[in-house]
Enzyme design. Structure first.
Site, PDB file in Angstrom:
ATOM      1  N   SER A 134     -51.599  13.011   3.394  1.00  0.00           N
ATOM      2  CA  SER A 134     -50.207  12.715   3.704  1.00  0.00           C
ATOM      3  C   SER A 134     -49.692  11.436   3.074  1.00  0.00           C
ATOM      4  CB  SER A 134     -50.032  12.646   5.225  1.00  0.00           C
ATOM      5  OG  SER A 134     -50.272  13.913   5.780  1.00  0.00           O
ATOM      6  N   VAL A 135     -50.565  10.594   2.590  1.00  0.00           N
ATOM      7  CA  VAL A 135     -50.123   9.361   1.942  1.00  0.00           C
ATOM      8  C   VAL A 135     -49.300   9.675   0.700  1.00  0.00           C
ATOM      9  CG1 VAL A 135     -50.928   7.244   0.815  1.00  0.00           C
ATOM     10  CG2 VAL A 135     -52.072   8.071   2.852  1.00  0.00           C
TER      11      VAL A 135
END
Length: 150
Positions: free
Chosen positions: A81-82
């Site tokens: 998700s970064v």
């Protein structure tokens, strides 16, 4: 845990500019903050590059606790998700350059997606309002189902 190390590193980089501390002071603070990652616990990996050159790389803790595999500088870690905010920023830059529109139908760029009752726009994807349930189903279209990732 990895997000915490990432956020702390960004904050440290900001502080190093603000207080004009030396690079060695910054490395000492990073090492102190990341020392909480014990060799037998889930870990953290951090690499810093500047102008395309790797200037720092270190790993702490375990990559795989079940198999007792330590995290190393060469461990491959899924960004997960970064990546979302960087992808969104890149899309906005492309829109600013008029290379795409946020109102474009996503099938223009990913024609393998099924045809739904309504078009799904880039904007809807960016705001998680497209109605698509799970990224794993999309990855499977490309021959990369979840269970095959290594």
């Amino acid at each position: 845990m990895r997000k915490a190390c990432f956020v702390v590193t960004i904050l440290l980089a900001s502080l190093s500019v603000s207080f004009a501390q030396s690079w060695q002071d910054t490395l000492t603070v990073i090492d102190q903050l990341c020392s909480r990652y014990q060799p037998d616990r889930p870990g953290c990996q951090l690499s810093i590059s500047r102008y395309g050159k790797l200037i720092y790389s270190k790993a702490w803790g375990m990559a795989d606790m079940e198999r007792q595999v330590p995290l190393t500088n060469s461990s491959i870690i899924e960004a997960g998700s970064v990546s979302k905010q960087f992808t969104a920023a890149a899309v906005l830059l492309l829109e600013q350059q008029q290379k795409l529109s946020l109102q474009d139908n996503i099938r223009k760029y990913v024609p393998e997606l099924p045809i739904y009752n309504y078009p799904i726009t880039i904007s809807q994807l960016m705001h998680h309002t497209s109605g698509l349930r799970d990224w794993g189903a999309i990855a499977q279209l490309a021959g990369w189902p979840r269970t095959t990732k290594t």
